[in-house]
Scaffold this active site. Structure first.
Site, PDB file in Angstrom:
ATOM      1  N   TRP A 200       0.957  -1.144  -0.051  1.00  0.00           N
ATOM      2  CA  TRP A 200      -0.093  -0.030   0.107  1.00  0.00           C
ATOM      3  C   TRP A 200       0.794   1.060   0.119  1.00  0.00           C
ATOM      4  O   TRP A 200       1.881   1.255   0.827  1.00  0.00           O
ATOM      5  CB  TRP A 200      -0.943  -0.091   1.298  1.00  0.00           C
ATOM      6  CG  TRP A 200      -1.686   1.280   1.239  1.00  0.00           C
ATOM      7  CD1 TRP A 200      -2.716   1.602   0.637  1.00  0.00           C
ATOM      8  CD2 TRP A 200      -1.355   2.435   2.022  1.00  0.00           C
ATOM      9  NE1 TRP A 200      -3.333   2.811   1.097  1.00  0.00           N
ATOM     10  CE2 TRP A 200      -2.053   3.677   1.811  1.00  0.00           C
ATOM     11  CE3 TRP A 200       0.005   2.910   2.722  1.00  0.00           C
ATOM     12  CZ2 TRP A 200      -2.250   4.818   2.186  1.00  0.00           C
ATOM     13  CZ3 TRP A 200      -0.100   4.114   3.221  1.00  0.00           C
ATOM     14  CH2 TRP A 200      -1.022   5.059   2.908  1.00  0.00           C
ATOM     15  N   ASP A 367     -16.012  12.243  -1.838  1.00  0.00           N
ATOM     16  CA  ASP A 367     -15.719  10.909  -1.680  1.00  0.00           C
ATOM     17  C   ASP A 367     -16.235  10.570  -0.226  1.00  0.00           C
ATOM     18  O   ASP A 367     -17.458  10.706   0.185  1.00  0.00           O
ATOM     19  CB  ASP A 367     -13.996  11.038  -0.953  1.00  0.00           C
ATOM     20  CG  ASP A 367     -13.079   9.668  -1.496  1.00  0.00           C
ATOM     21  OD1 ASP A 367     -13.102   8.975  -0.599  1.00  0.00           O
ATOM     22  OD2 ASP A 367     -12.392   9.972  -2.484  1.00  0.00           O
ATOM     23  N   ASP A 368     -15.853   9.607   0.486  1.00  0.00           N
ATOM     24  CA  ASP A 368     -16.328   8.861   1.532  1.00  0.00           C
ATOM     25  C   ASP A 368     -16.823   9.800   2.636  1.00  0.00           C
ATOM     26  O   ASP A 368     -16.384  10.761   3.031  1.00  0.00           O
ATOM     27  CB  ASP A 368     -15.190   7.928   2.202  1.00  0.00           C
ATOM     28  CG  ASP A 368     -15.521   6.657   3.183  1.00  0.00           C
ATOM     29  OD1 ASP A 368     -16.699   6.769   3.239  1.00  0.00           O
ATOM     30  OD2 ASP A 368     -14.804   6.159   3.291  1.00  0.00           O
ATOM     31  N   LYS A 477     -16.364   6.747  -8.213  1.00  0.00           N
ATOM     32  CA  LYS A 477     -15.015   6.348  -7.919  1.00  0.00           C
ATOM     33  C   LYS A 477     -15.655   5.112  -6.905  1.00  0.00           C
ATOM     34  O   LYS A 477     -16.292   5.052  -5.925  1.00  0.00           O
ATOM     35  CB  LYS A 477     -14.312   7.288  -6.882  1.00  0.00           C
ATOM     36  CG  LYS A 477     -12.949   6.677  -6.409  1.00  0.00           C
ATOM     37  CD  LYS A 477     -12.426   7.656  -5.688  1.00  0.00           C
ATOM     38  CE  LYS A 477     -11.192   7.076  -4.889  1.00  0.00           C
ATOM     39  NZ  LYS A 477     -10.691   8.347  -3.871  1.00  0.00           N
ATOM     40  N   ASP A 479     -14.477   2.132  -4.712  1.00  0.00           N
ATOM     41  CA  ASP A 479     -13.343   1.895  -3.844  1.00  0.00           C
ATOM     42  C   ASP A 479     -13.693   0.171  -3.392  1.00  0.00           C
ATOM     43  O   ASP A 479     -14.689  -0.154  -3.449  1.00  0.00           O
ATOM     44  CB  ASP A 479     -13.352   2.573  -2.838  1.00  0.00           C
ATOM     45  CG  ASP A 479     -12.041   3.053  -2.466  1.00  0.00           C
ATOM     46  OD1 ASP A 479     -11.237   2.064  -2.412  1.00  0.00           O
ATOM     47  OD2 ASP A 479     -11.822   4.057  -1.420  1.00  0.00           O
ATOM     48  N   MET A 480     -12.710  -0.126  -3.102  1.00  0.00           N
ATOM     49  CA  MET A 480     -12.633  -1.665  -2.299  1.00  0.00           C
ATOM     50  C   MET A 480     -11.424  -1.638  -1.304  1.00  0.00           C
ATOM     51  O   MET A 480     -10.197  -1.610  -1.860  1.00  0.00           O
ATOM     52  CB  MET A 480     -12.536  -2.723  -3.362  1.00  0.00           C
ATOM     53  CG  MET A 480     -12.683  -3.903  -2.953  1.00  0.00           C
ATOM     54  SD  MET A 480     -11.334  -4.969  -2.096  1.00  0.00           S
ATOM     55  CE  MET A 480     -10.158  -5.170  -3.247  1.00  0.00           C
ATOM     56  N   ASN A 481     -11.736  -1.741  -0.186  1.00  0.00           N
ATOM     57  CA  ASN A 481     -10.531  -1.398   0.978  1.00  0.00           C
ATOM     58  C   ASN A 481     -10.082  -2.628   1.959  1.00  0.00           C
ATOM     59  O   ASN A 481      -9.788  -2.337   2.779  1.00  0.00           O
ATOM     60  CB  ASN A 481     -10.767  -0.201   1.761  1.00  0.00           C
ATOM     61  CG  ASN A 481     -10.774   1.124   0.908  1.00  0.00           C
ATOM     62  OD1 ASN A 481      -9.710   1.337   0.282  1.00  0.00           O
ATOM     63  ND2 ASN A 481     -11.733   1.898   1.037  1.00  0.00           N
ATOM     64  N   ASP A 549      -2.868   5.724  -3.052  1.00  0.00           N
ATOM     65  CA  ASP A 549      -3.084   6.630  -1.990  1.00  0.00           C
ATOM     66  C   ASP A 549      -2.134   7.722  -1.664  1.00  0.00           C
ATOM     67  O   ASP A 549      -1.980   8.466  -0.906  1.00  0.00           O
ATOM     68  CB  ASP A 549      -3.644   5.805  -0.605  1.00  0.00           C
ATOM     69  CG  ASP A 549      -5.031   5.593  -0.737  1.00  0.00           C
ATOM     70  OD1 ASP A 549      -5.520   6.085  -1.521  1.00  0.00           O
ATOM     71  OD2 ASP A 549      -5.283   4.801   0.139  1.00  0.00           O
TER      72      ASP A 549
HETATM   73  C1  DGJ Z   1      -9.224   4.592  -0.155  1.00  0.00           C
HETATM   74  C2  DGJ Z   1      -9.108   5.448  -1.078  1.00  0.00           C
HETATM   75  O1  DGJ Z   1      -8.005   4.879  -1.972  1.00  0.00           O
HETATM   76  C3  DGJ Z   1      -8.881   6.909  -0.771  1.00  0.00           C
HETATM   77  O2  DGJ Z   1      -8.659   7.682  -1.978  1.00  0.00           O
HETATM   78  C4  DGJ Z   1     -10.350   7.293  -0.364  1.00  0.00           C
HETATM   79  O3  DGJ Z   1     -11.575   7.107  -1.177  1.00  0.00           O
HETATM   80  C5  DGJ Z   1     -10.551   6.240   1.004  1.00  0.00           C
HETATM   81  N1  DGJ Z   1     -10.402   4.947   0.606  1.00  0.00           N
HETATM   82  C6  DGJ Z   1     -12.012   6.632   1.436  1.00  0.00           C
HETATM   83  O4  DGJ Z   1     -12.256   5.927   2.428  1.00  0.00           O
END
Ligand code: DGJ
Length: 729
Positions: A200, A367-368, A477, A479-481, A549
């Site tokens: 990351w 964003d979030d 956007k 996302d998947m975290n 990021d």
């Molecule tokens: C991870 C993304 O890579 C960021 O750019 C941002 O959108 C955050 N998640 C938000 O939780």
């Protein structure tokens, strides 16, 4: 471009202007690999190969030929267990427990064009004249199993795509223990393996190492293609560099667990295999069922790595990415994430949007934090309902107001996830990936939805669509975290549990296919904690990816340089953020930050209301400048000129297709006193034309710029940069 079958000699020859690929039906009926590389006009003559040779203490697969040792023969889709002890392309387990199979040629079909892979992303053609395809069907009579190897050769790119399709014609169930997309065996050569690896915040470092007897493997077991390894590998000669030498690039169009492996055996032969990671995988193929593997793109260059990359860029830009945005210039955006994190409301967003509109930014991305009760990362994923306490008037009002400022409005989602603290989880605790009787590991306080389930897929499609239908949203956007742990689905039978990761990604692909077709005007950008799922599978549905990021300009040199090994600039989101940088605490100038970000899809990710008038003026000029160069950046040919992995400097350039425009960026990390003089030799210009450098109005010959180069002026200070624009006159 053509595909020929020489019946007498049992040779298939796929060729275009640049490359040849030849396959032979061996005397045991299996398929042998004859050749892949620079074009050979007359492949019929390859009939003299393979030359078999007796070797002591080896097993041989044909009774009367002690030299017919499969371990020593290049094979096309190898099995294990019959005198070849290398790792195979596929492996089955029959009902009697046997793992042996013997796939022999049955028939084949050659046709113009290229078929879709049902349910999977793949490269495509717009006209049948762009490619020829070959399907060779192999058959195991004991198992009554058919495997079709699918090949396509493109007319305009030195590229072949491959995949395999398994068909269980018999009565018994067959367990697929591995089903890779391709295997290719090379003769005795000293290869090095090049890979894109990282973590990351520092994705896709270029690593290179020599291969020796044994196995060298890169893979992902994390559920997605991952920050740590990219589904790409290249075999290169020890002296292959950016502009000379052979490179064989492999890129898998897939976003879940994968493997790319090179195995060099005791005869010095290298086998490269790629596909779904066999670790933690199996697939139950019941009678009359079939299984399709993902597609792998095999790319050959005899002019070094840069040509290999350009082949990937051109193919992916025009025949992988789809939809309306494919050929359109991408908007300059501003994203509020690093500017506000979760701490915003309508007034704050509109204040930022107004400031952004004044510098002619085109798209505002929220964003979030806009939904449920999400004021930090501990809750609400899954509750895709706007938080009216934070955003009174909802997204409709926000979008309208932003539109009134002359900007488009975009929105962040993380639809594949579920927070334990969410209404969705309280209603459907069975919807997350989990094992009964075991606690699930959390990551960023969240769990993953079980996308192997149709009801979960449908929920996502409906919820996301409901939001997208309600407000004027031009960009998403996605996302998947988190990585996948405790692989388990409460819906799958025990005998199918090892199918989960592949079923998950097939489910995601279905969701993406549905949503992107319902909303063809929306520009989608994928993201996974930055670049944790930067792969061709996602690019098929979403033309852009948030590269990392890590927005620090210095770190970004490596990230964008490494990413360019496979992926075009038009796929890379690149933002100017605040200083000190939030990931590494480094301060760099606004100029340096822009000079790096403007070599991708430019965005800003900071609280623009905090900039002083001089900075606002500078940003306005940057946006203006970017609009002038963005067609070149997003659709020009990319050249890597100096590697950040090898020196204190980085240089790269874009050259327009007709060579009439050139953009060059040069970056210095640390300054040194009394430095040595430096020149950068440009690439890809027209040697016979003159070019004007737009800033100084100096005239240079194309040959001069490529052979003498441009002199780098003395750059003062750490983290400094210089950009040149040339126009053909
Ligand atoms: C991870 C993304 O890579 C960021 O750019 C941002 O959108 C955050 N998640 C938000 O939780």
């Amino acid at each position: 471009m053509s595909i020929e079958f020489f019946k007498e000699r049992k040779i298939f020859h796929l060729q275009n202007e640049e490359i040849s690929y030849a396959i032979k039906i061996l005397k045991n009926g299996q398929l042998g690999h004859l050749y892949w590389g620079k074009k050979i006009k007359n492949a019929e003559r390859l009939n003299r190969y393979p030359i078999t040779q007796h070797r002591p203490y080896e097993a041989y697969a044909v009774k009367d030929d002690t030299g017919f040792i499969l371990e020593n023969i290049a094979r096309e889709y190898p099995s294990f267990g019959q005198s070849d002890f290398r790792e195979p392309a596929y492996q089955i387990k029959a009902e009697d427990g046997s793992i042996i199979s013997d796939l022999k040629y049955r028939d084949h079909q050659i046709y113009r064009g290229k078929k879709d892979l049902k349910g999977l992303p793949a490269t495509y053609v717009e006209k049948d004249s762009e490619a020829d395809s070959l399907e060779i069907t192999l058959y195991d009579e004991v198992l009554d199993l058919e495997v079709t190897l699918i090949y396509t050769i493109f007319r305009d790119y030195p590229v072949i795509t491959r995949s395999a399709n398994f068909n269980n014609n018999g009565k018994q169930n067959i367990n697929l223990k591995r089903a890779l997309s391709m295997s290719v065996d090379f003769e005795n050569r000293d290869f090095e393996l090049l890979q894109l690896s990282g973590a990351w915040g520092r994705e896709r470092d270029i690593l290179r190492r020599s291969l020796d007897q044994g196995i060298t493997k890169i893979d992902s077991k994390r559920g997605g293609s991952s920050h740590q390894q990219n589904p790409f590998a290249a075999l290169v000669e020890p002296d292959t560099d950016e502009y000379s030498g052979e490179a064989y690039g492999f890129s898998l169009i897939y976003s879940a667990n994968f493997i790319a492996q090179a195995e060099k055996n005791h005869y010095g032969k290298t086998r490269m295999i790629m596909g779904i990671n066999p670790f933690n995988f199996s697939w139950l193929l019941e009678s009359a069922q079939s299984f399709q593997t993902p597609e792998v793109v095999m790319n050959y260059s005899d002019q070094g790595l840069n040509k290999m990359s350009q082949n990937f860029h051109q193919l992916y830009r025009s025949r992988l990415v789809q939809g309306r945005h494919r050929d359109q210039e991408r908007p300059v955006l501003i994203n509020n994430w690093e500017g506000t994190y979760f701490d915003f409301n309508t007034d704050k967003i509109l204040e930022m949007a107004e400031a952004a509109s004044k510098v002619d930014i085109e798209l505002f991305v929220l964003d979030d934090g806009w939904f449920g009760k999400r004021n930090d990362d501990t809750s609400s994923l899954g509750d895709w309902y706007v938080n009216e306490d934070k955003l009174p008037g909802g997204l409709e009002y926000l979008a309208q107001e932003i539109n009134k400022l002359g900007m488009d409005f975009g929105l962040w989602f993380e639809p594949e996830m579920i927070s334990p603290d969410s209404d969705l989880y309280r209603e459907h605790p069975e919807w997350s990936i989990q094992l009964e009787n075991r606690e699930s590991s959390l990551s960023r306080q969240q769990l993953i939805l079980d996308l192997s389930r149709r009801d979960v897929q449908d929920y996502i499609i409906e919820r996301v669509s409901a939001i997208l239908n309600k407000a004027n949203i031009s960009y998403v956007k996605w996302d998947m975290n988190r990585p996948m742990t405790e692989y388990g689905s409460l819906k799958l039978k025990a005998k199918r549990q090892r199918e989960l990761n592949h079923r998950y990604i097939l489910g995601l692909y279905r969701v993406l296919e549905e949503i992107t077709s319902r909303f063809p005007d929306i520009l989608f950008e994928s993201c996974a904690g930055g670049g944790g799922r930067f792969d061709p599978g996602m690019l098929y549905y979403m033309p852009q990816t948030w590269t990392s990021d890590d927005t620090d300009a210095v770190e970004r040199l490596k990230i964008q340089y490494g990413t360019s090994m496979v992926y075009p600039a038009s796929s890379m989101g690149a933002h100017v953020s605040a200083v000190p940088n939030h990931q590494v605490e480094r301060s760099t100038s606004l100029k340096m930050r822009y000079d790096v970000a403007s070599f991708g899809n430019l965005g800003y990710e900071l609280d623009i209301t905090e900039l002083n008038p001089d900075q606002i003026k500078a940003v306005k000029n940057q946006v203006k400048n970017y609009k002038e160069i963005r067609r070149l950046v997003q659709f020009g040919d990319f050249y890597r000129l100096q590697s950040p992995f090898e020196s204190n400097f980085t240089a790269w350039s874009f050259v327009a297709e007709a060579k009439e425009e050139v953009l060059v960026g040069f970056y210095q990390i640390l300054a040194s006193p009394n430095p040595r003089e430096q020149r950068i030799k440009l690439k890809g210009l027209d040697a016979d034309s003159d070019y004007k450098e737009l800033n100084s109005a100096n005239i240079y010959g194309g040959d001069e710029l490529m052979n003498y180069g441009i002199k780098i002026p003395y750059l003062k200070g750490d983290f400094s940069s210089k950009v040149w624009r040339f126009q053909m006159i």
